[in-house]
Design an enzyme around this catalytic site. Structure first.
Site, PDB file in Angstrom:
ATOM      1  N   LYS A  99       2.186   2.819   2.450  1.00  0.00           N
ATOM      2  CA  LYS A  99       1.784   3.729   3.524  1.00  0.00           C
ATOM      3  C   LYS A  99       2.496   3.281   4.800  1.00  0.00           C
ATOM      4  O   LYS A  99       2.963   2.147   4.890  1.00  0.00           O
ATOM      5  CB  LYS A  99       0.271   3.632   3.768  1.00  0.00           C
ATOM      6  CG  LYS A  99      -0.571   4.186   2.631  1.00  0.00           C
ATOM      7  CD  LYS A  99      -2.048   3.997   2.898  1.00  0.00           C
ATOM      8  CE  LYS A  99      -2.868   4.449   1.714  1.00  0.00           C
ATOM      9  NZ  LYS A  99      -4.296   4.192   1.898  1.00  0.00           N
ATOM     10  N   LYS A 104       0.829  -1.223   0.000  1.00  0.00           N
ATOM     11  CA  LYS A 104       0.000   0.000   0.000  1.00  0.00           C
ATOM     12  C   LYS A 104       0.859   1.268   0.000  1.00  0.00           C
ATOM     13  O   LYS A 104       0.339   2.372  -0.160  1.00  0.00           O
ATOM     14  CB  LYS A 104      -0.944   0.010   1.219  1.00  0.00           C
ATOM     15  CG  LYS A 104      -2.171  -0.888   1.065  1.00  0.00           C
ATOM     16  CD  LYS A 104      -3.216  -0.636   2.140  1.00  0.00           C
ATOM     17  CE  LYS A 104      -4.480  -0.007   1.620  1.00  0.00           C
ATOM     18  NZ  LYS A 104      -5.483   0.290   2.648  1.00  0.00           N
TER      19      LYS A 104
END
Ligand code: CTP
Length: 148
Positions: free
Chosen positions: A50, A48
Site C-alpha cells: 500500500k 502491505k
C-alpha cells in the site's frame, strides 16, 4: 484488569482515526508507560503493498502529540516480523494488539516466544466500522460521485 509497567503496540496508524484512538486509550488504561511502535514506510509499501498517505515522520509526530502516548519509536520490517528484536531494543512487559491479529501465524509464534520470557500479549477489541482502508475507499467513492 491486569496492570503492566511498560506496554507497547505496533501499527501503521496512517490517516489517524477513532479506531486507533480507542486502541491507544485501552492500552494506556492497562500500563504505566505506553510506547507506540510505528511501522516504517518501507513496511507499508513492500510488505502491505500500500502507499502510506502520511509518511512515517508525520505519523510519528501525530502520535507523539497524544496524551495517552508516552513514547513513539519507528520500527523496521525485521522488528515488525520478529518481535524478539523489538523486545530487545525497547524492553516491555506487554505487547498490545487489536484482536484482528489474534490467531495469525505471526502472533501465535510471538505468543510462544514471549511465554518463555514472561512477557504478555493482550488483544484489545478492534473498533468495527472504521479503518484506514475504509476511509480511503470512502474518499475515492466521494470523488467519483463529484466527478459525475
Ligand atoms: N485498530 C483497531 N480498530 C480499528 C483499526 C485499527 O483496534 N478500527 C488497531 C489495529 O488492530 C492495530 C492498530 O490499530 O493494532 C494499528 O492498525 P493499522 O493497521 O494501522 O490500522 P487500520 O486502520 O486497520 O489500517 P488498514 O486499513 O490499512 O489495515
Amino acid at each position: 484488569m491486569m496492570m503492566y509497567k511498560t506496554g507497547i503496540t505496533v501499527g501503521v496508524f496512517d490517516l489517524f482515526h477513532v479506531g486507533h484512538l480507542n486502541l491507544l486509550e485501552s492500552c494506556k488504561a492497562m500500563c504505566d508507560y505506553l510506547i507506540v511502535a510505528v511501522c516504517c514506510d518501507d513496511y507499508v509499501t513492500k510488505i502491505k503493498h500500500k502507499q502510506p498517505v502520511y509518511n512515517e515522520q508525520d505519523r510519528i509526530r501525530l502520535l507523539s502529540a497524544l496524551k495517552v502516548v508516552d513514547k513513539v519509536v519507528p520500527v523496521t520490517i525485521e522488528e515488525i516480523e520478529n518481535k524478539l528484536l523489538l523486545l530487545k531494543k525497547h524492553p516491555f512487559d506487554c505487547l498490545f494488539s487489536g484482536d484482528d491479529w489474534k490467531g495469525s501465524p505471526r502472533y501465535q509464534k510471538t505468543e510462544e516466544q514471549f511465554a518463555k520470557l514472561g512477557v504478555s500479549i493482550e488483544y484489545l477489541p478492534y473498533t468495527k466500522g472504521i479503518s484506514t482502508t475504509q476511509i480511503k475507499n470512502k474518499l475515492l467513492g466521494q470523488k467519483k460521485t463529484e466527478e459525475v
